[in-house]
Design an enzyme around this catalytic site. Structure first.
Site, PDB file in Angstrom:
ATOM      1  CD  GLU A  94      70.690  36.342  39.335  1.00 57.41           C
ATOM      2  OE1 GLU A  94      70.940  35.397  40.120  1.00 57.41           O
ATOM      3  OE2 GLU A  94      70.553  37.520  39.722  1.00 57.41           O
ATOM      4  CB  SER A 474       1.219  39.560  36.718  1.00 56.95           C
ATOM      5  OG  SER A 474       0.236  39.921  37.659  1.00 56.95           O
TER       6      SER A 474
END
Length: 815
Positions: A94, A474
């Protein structure tokens, strides 16, 4: 001097003048442009403090990754953490003169202009440096017309170079750059393409990542492998030309195959329901910035316990499902004789893995087994024994006959489900329609240690642990009994288990509650009413102590009064509560009687590791000095004498509110331990522990099955049911559908956890009672039982001539 020479000199002179004029005009234009543009360029603080977008990560309490949220994958590194091969690959491809130019490479610009002039406008090598790309990609330069944008880009690049070092610029670039596949920065790309840390990348892999820099959306190893390979090899040749690697090493890397494929972040613990809770809470606290600000959430989830919870819920739901038979294949396809594995893959691509159950395509039926094709390309054999459960489903209470051949169950072209058992054998299964939830809390402070909100989060994101309000049946009774024990009731109090009828004016009908067994047992001690879950005992107790009193009392455990009916049906658990609410309430029984607040986020840290949130839970802490001696100076305050009172108060431990006095807590716990020793929860005895307590719960028509239980280390609630309130089936009660999940989970969760013997608290008396009358035994009486009482509630001593059976007596005269 010949006229030709004079003419040439004259032309040269004017060309020189024109050239110089052009240079001066160009320089002047650039200078004026700089004067105009420079004031609008970002300040150095903006350049230095640009926040890299980093996704949200959520971890368990022991550091296992649970989930990553955020579109951009990023893991910022310092320049020293990036290996040379990776840095050099980017520089070579680059910006070869990165360490030489001042931010703008005039030689590169000249080469680009010459290429355009020579080719008549054809695009060639770019002139942008890494610093220019950084300026452009950070969004500091707008997308305007080319010339204006380029000028701003050059000036900004020059400014960046003046204010940051080369290494700082390179580090920002390598952490910022988009490299395709949602990967921002080299660390994310290394993980995303190769599943590696940057230190583990080969030279070829480093070059491939650098190859993505120019056109990451189009040229990356997942989108365009061939183009990416050509670009990679170009990068490697450039590295050799510039002396970054030996030629032979570059050539070897050029010959290397590339094995990139999409690597999602490695999720180490399956806790998506809990992770989603943490994400949602963090979003409320911190806003949308959580997805990009590099935040990390550390939850209270224990990965070992979460694995155990996942396994237990999955096994329990599959066991329930297989008890009720096989509902048939998920799909059926005609398979031609010329079909290939690619055709089979196309079929299976429509069916995802659900909770470890893989889709499988039946290819052939053989004697005693069938062959099935799996998504990973393998063909497996499934024998008749593994499908013995697959009797045809008729309805929730009936099935067809047991299969005698594989053809009784499957056909060629069926899409079914298979899974590996503990011995590594393939077993046929099916995705359960039934759902379940599990919540496990640390009783001391309410930390959520494990949470399962359903069979599979990807299949259904509805969190039944925190969002589904169902009747607890219950399993709610202990809180009504605790209210009674907090008054004048004792475990030996006799209550008449006999038919009762209530007139309901609102419904214009009579209410005739019954026991689950549809039997009645006459005078029953309160302990036996709990152990055997007698509905009529609970209703009579609630009627006696008062609905309003009990309704207020149960809220001490964290229940929302709006969820609890203010009538006698409360005794049967007819309210609507979440599994998390039940686990919270039972944690209050497990910790000695203190109301805790469940929490699942321990702390949140930002991208710099600074804590932005830390949980401050209230502790039960029955033996804390400030609870035992509330009038004394808090030790935390003493240690913080040099701090402000406000700071000291923030650092002092918070104490949970007390819901039960120690004597009442001891009595209710003794009842719940008996539920496991000899009652509806006795299946849990196979865990071989004496410190467990709990209660089953089943609602009308078996639509909900519950078990909530605990010891001093964990309080855990399990719920099983259908989302559509369908019946679970005959005998699918809490002890059969939910308790096995609880046992499976607690058996693993409590491995290595010692039993803690709870001492008899002050205010509790021990006495021998007649089991038939509930009265204290006379000296000559045999067959007496040990019972516990709050001081001041001891019953009378029975007469010496009391009959052996007192079933028809009512010694208290209140029923």
């Amino acid at each position: 001097m010949s006229p030709r020479i004079r003419r040439a000199l004259k032309i040269t002179k004017w060309l020189s003048i024109l050239g110089l004029t052009g240079v001066l005009l160009g320089a002047g234009t650039l200078f004026v442009s700089y004067l105009i543009i420079n004031p609008g360029l970002p300040d150095v603080e903006v350049l230095s403090d640009v926040q890299l977008q980093v996704p949200l990560r959520i971890y368990s309490s022991d550091g296992q990754l649970m989930q990553v949220y955020g579109e951009k994958r990023r893991s910022p590194l310092t320049i020293d953490q990036i290996p040379d091969n990776l840095k050099n690959a980017f520089i070579a491809g680059e910006d070869a003169r990165f360490y030489e130019h001042p931010g703008v490479d005039y030689q590169g610009i000249a080469r680009a202009i010459w290429h355009i002039a020579k080719t008549g406008g054809e695009k060639g090598p770019g002139g942008s440096t890494i610093t220019q790309q950084l300026a452009r990609d950070f969004g500091l330069v707008s997308r305007e017309k080319l010339f204006t944008r380029k000028l701003k880009e050059w000036f900004l690049a020059l400014k960046i170079e003046r204010e940051l070092t080369k290494d700082e610029i390179l580090a920002l670039y390598l952490n910022k750059i988009y490299l395709g596949n949602r990967a921002y920065g080299v660390a994310a790309a290394a993980q995303g393409y190769y599943g590696k840390d940057v230190d583990d990348l080969t030279l070829a892999e480093s070059a491939m990542i650098a190859a993505c820099a120019q056109l990451p959306s189009r040229v990356n190893p997942l989108r365009s492998p061939e183009l990416s390979m050509r670009r990679r090899n170009y990068m490697l040749r450039r590295m050799a030309e510039q002396g970054y690697v030996p030629e032979a090493e570059a050539q070897a890397a050029i010959q290397a195959q590339d094995y990139a494929y999409a690597h999602d972040p490695t999720i180490e613990v399956d806790a998506l329901y809990a992770a989603e809770l943490a994400r949602s809470r963090a979003l409320t606290m911190l806003g949308d910035d959580i997805y990009s600000g590099g935040y990390t959430i550390y939850t209270t989830i224990d990965s070992r316990l979460q694995h155990a919870a996942n396994r237990a819920v999955r096994k329990g739901l599959i066991d329930y499902d297989q008890r009720h038979g096989y509902r048939g294949p998920e799909a059926q396809f005609e398979l031609s004789q010329t079909a290939t594995s690619a055709d089979w893959d196309d079929i299976l691509d429509r069916f995802g893995v659900v909770s470890g159950m893989q889709p499988a395509l039946v290819l052939s039926l053989e004697e005693g087994f069938f062959l099935a094709y799996l998504p990973d390309g393998q063909t497996v054999a499934v024998d008749l024994e593994s499908i013995a459960w697959a009797r045809a489903y008729k309805d929730v209470n009936s099935r067809g006959p047991a299969p005698e051949t594989v053809a009784d169950v499957v056909a060629v072209g069926d899409v079914i489900r298979v899974a590996l058992d503990d011995e590594g054998q393939w077993q046929m299964t099916q995705i359960p329609d039934v759902q379940g939830a599990l919540v496990s809390l640390a009783p001391e402070d309410g930390a959520v240690r494990a949470l399962v909100g359903g069979l599979d989060f990807q299949r259904s994101k509805f969190n039944r642990a925190t969002q589904a309000k169902r009747q607890p049946g219950s399993s709610f009774k202990p809180f009504v009994y605790a209210a009674a024990l907090d008054q004048d009731y004792t475990p030996a109090t006799l209550v008449n288990d006999a038919p009762i009828v209530f007139e309901d004016d609102q419904l214009e009908r009579s209410w005739k509650p019954e026991n689950f067994s549809e039997q009645f047992f006459g005078l029953t001690r309160l302990r036996e009413g709990m152990v055997n879950s007698r509905n009529l005992v609970s209703i009579r107790v609630l009627r006696d102590i008062g609905v309003d009193y009990a309704w207020r009392f149960v809220q001490r455990f964290g229940f929302d009064g709006a969820d609890i009916p203010r009538d006698l049906s409360m005794a049967l658990g007819s309210g609507a509560v979440t599994p998390l609410a039940m686990a919270r309430a039972y944690a209050g029984l497990a910790n000695g009687g203190y109301r805790i607040d469940p929490y699942f986020i321990d702390r949140i840290v930002d991208g710099q590791g600074r804590a932005v949130f830390e949980a401050r839970p209230a502790f039960a802490c029955a033996q804390c000095p400030q609870r035992l001696n509330p009038d004394e100076v808090d030790p935390a305050v003493s240690m913080a004498a040099d701090q402000t009172t406000e700071q000291a108060a923030r650092e002092a431990p918070r104490l949970a509110a007390q819901a039960l006095e120690p004597p009442t807590h001891y009595l209710i716990q003794s009842l719940l331990r008996d539920v496991i020793r000899r009652g509806t929860g006795k299946s849990a005895l196979r865990l071989g522990r004496g410190d467990l307590a709990g209660k089953t719960g089943t609602t009308n028509d078996q639509r909900d099955a519950w078990f909530s239980g605990y010891n001093a280390a964990l309080a855990t609630t399990v719920w099983v049911g259908f989302d559509q309130l369908l019946r679970l089936g005959r005998n699918e009660v809490g002890g059969k559908a939910a308790l096995p999940i609880w046992i499976e989970y607690m058996g693993q969760a409590l491995e290595g956890v010692p039993e803690i013997e709870e001492p008899l608290p002050a205010g509790v008396a021990v006495a021998q009672i007649n089991p038939d009358t509930g009265l204290l035994c006379s000296a000559q009486r045999s067959g007496c039982l040990t019972e516990y009482f709050r001081q001041g509630t001891l019953p009378d001593t029975e007469p010496e001539d009391v009959r052996e059976s007192g079933a028809e007596q009512d010694p208290y005269g209140i029923f």
